[in-house]
Design a protein around this motif. Sequence first.
Motif, mmCIF file in Angstrom:
data_model
loop_
_atom_site.group_PDB
_atom_site.id
_atom_site.type_symbol
_atom_site.label_atom_id
_atom_site.label_comp_id
_atom_site.label_asym_id
_atom_site.label_seq_id
_atom_site.Cartn_x
_atom_site.Cartn_y
_atom_site.Cartn_z
ATOM 1 N N SER A 93 0.838 -1.216 -0.274
ATOM 2 C CA SER A 93 0.040 0.248 0.189
ATOM 3 C C SER A 93 0.697 1.215 -0.391
ATOM 4 O O SER A 93 0.332 1.963 0.020
ATOM 5 C CB SER A 93 -0.896 -0.141 1.507
ATOM 6 O OG SER A 93 -0.572 0.047 2.364
ATOM 7 N N GLN A 94 1.980 1.126 0.140
ATOM 8 C CA GLN A 94 2.102 2.341 -0.021
ATOM 9 C C GLN A 94 4.326 1.786 -0.676
ATOM 10 O O GLN A 94 5.414 1.291 -0.535
ATOM 11 C CB GLN A 94 3.402 2.636 1.638
ATOM 12 C CG GLN A 94 3.725 4.220 1.242
ATOM 13 C CD GLN A 94 3.297 5.502 0.965
ATOM 14 O OE1 GLN A 94 1.866 5.608 0.654
ATOM 15 N NE2 GLN A 94 3.938 5.865 0.183
ATOM 16 N N LEU A 95 4.818 2.591 -1.823
ATOM 17 C CA LEU A 95 5.782 2.470 -2.760
ATOM 18 C C LEU A 95 6.687 3.223 -1.608
ATOM 19 O O LEU A 95 6.021 4.299 -0.788
ATOM 20 C CB LEU A 95 5.611 2.800 -3.797
ATOM 21 C CG LEU A 95 5.087 1.536 -4.414
ATOM 22 C CD1 LEU A 95 5.176 2.232 -5.946
ATOM 23 C CD2 LEU A 95 5.386 0.272 -5.084
ATOM 24 N N TYR A 96 7.394 3.042 -1.745
ATOM 25 C CA TYR A 96 9.033 4.283 -0.864
ATOM 26 C C TYR A 96 8.656 5.302 -2.194
ATOM 27 O O TYR A 96 9.264 5.970 -1.110
ATOM 28 C CB TYR A 96 10.500 3.305 -1.449
ATOM 29 C CG TYR A 96 11.636 4.301 -1.033
ATOM 30 C CD1 TYR A 96 11.994 4.310 0.660
ATOM 31 C CD2 TYR A 96 11.982 5.113 -1.470
ATOM 32 C CE1 TYR A 96 12.301 5.030 0.938
ATOM 33 C CE2 TYR A 96 12.942 6.060 -0.540
ATOM 34 C CZ TYR A 96 13.283 5.894 0.749
ATOM 35 O OH TYR A 96 13.990 6.571 1.452
ATOM 36 N N ASP A 97 8.504 5.745 -2.946
ATOM 37 C CA ASP A 97 7.974 7.005 -3.815
ATOM 38 C C ASP A 97 7.400 6.709 -4.366
ATOM 39 O O ASP A 97 6.866 6.022 -4.956
ATOM 40 C CB ASP A 97 9.113 7.773 -3.836
ATOM 41 C CG ASP A 97 9.056 9.433 -3.887
ATOM 42 O OD1 ASP A 97 8.798 10.223 -3.311
ATOM 43 O OD2 ASP A 97 9.812 9.860 -5.214
ATOM 44 N N LYS A 98 6.778 7.815 -4.958
ATOM 45 C CA LYS A 98 5.578 8.359 -6.751
ATOM 46 C C LYS A 98 6.152 7.716 -6.959
ATOM 47 O O LYS A 98 7.426 8.233 -7.446
ATOM 48 C CB LYS A 98 5.428 9.266 -6.368
ATOM 49 C CG LYS A 98 5.061 10.244 -4.778
ATOM 50 C CD LYS A 98 4.150 11.176 -5.542
ATOM 51 C CE LYS A 98 2.924 12.117 -4.448
ATOM 52 N NZ LYS A 98 2.876 13.090 -3.988
#
Length: 374
Positions: A120-125
């Motif tokens: 649900s959360q990649l390291y950044d966009k």
Amino acid sequence: MASLVCTPTSFNLSFSNTTNPNSISRKIGYLNWENHALHHKLALSNRFGSVLFSSNLSTVSVNNTREYEFSDGATEVELRLPFGNQEIQNSKDIFVDAEETSLVIRARTSGSLLTLMETSQLYDKIKPAETIWYIDEDQLVINLKKQDSDLNWPDIMESWESLTAGAPQILKGTSVYIVGDSTEINEKVARELAVGLGYTPLNTRELLETFAKQPIDSWLVEEGIDSIVEAESSVLESLSSHIRAVVATLGTPYGAAARADKWQHLYSGFSIWLSQSDATDEDLAKEEARRQVQDASKGYANAEVVIKLAGWLPNEGSQTVAQACLSALKRLVLSDKNLPGKKSLYIRLGCRGDWPNIKPPGWDPAAGDDTSEM
């Protein structure tokens, strides 16, 4: 609000952020422990602004504990996911759902849809529209285009390990100050952060007690609160030139950070306010935090990151809170990559109290000179 068993590798975190070039961003978070389950929400916002975005953070699952290979390039990152015992030969059986900050990979096998990986959360966009995937023998290869090509990704997802590994390029040695009502919580979270970052762990209570050769409580009885506040202010002044340190400060009632006029040297590093809350949900916690940061009489309102805590499990919660702090710090700095350099300049000019509008050399705070900022 999602509820998960509290483990070192699994929790939920949601973000929202408002940006305004004329204000200092305030990162506001909400954490709640209840019945050994973790309800974890973190919302990022500043006092003013109208642009709002949100995403989920830090939940990841890889089917059957399948390992993956990850590599970071200049403009994109690559993920290689082995199929293992799954017989998948056609790319039409692969379904990749990529958003700016999340990734879900599924495959059709034996007539059913199997989730190969979900975070649900990649390291950044990333740039979802430019996602490419293909099958390379027994592996699925996915290329994700980074929005920020200057940022190195330690891993595909944001986690305690990737945040601590990536912190040096983001913080650039800037120290971190932990403030809040509870000295115990400040010290536990500060130590967890210091160990993860490889920073020097410091706490003003130990330094003061070593100097005074007596516990803080005894000092309080003998000389009063103001004496301790002034002494801690002197300690913070001596620490303000340090780099790569995480400093835990005294809590209420004798902590200097609680007083708005004692922040001159705390501005030398990134400050995180661990604020205990009676709020029952994220929205109430965010509203509570917004009211607090608008109260200029409270010293803690000067902090750049605010984490709202509903309850505290000392043997379980320190790394979870530390991870939330690092995640918020990462977003704070990435929203303004000049912040570490600006902190360094503030220190070099003598921590004169002119944060965030740093005045030119020679500015005299006592004279009240309204010289333009640098």
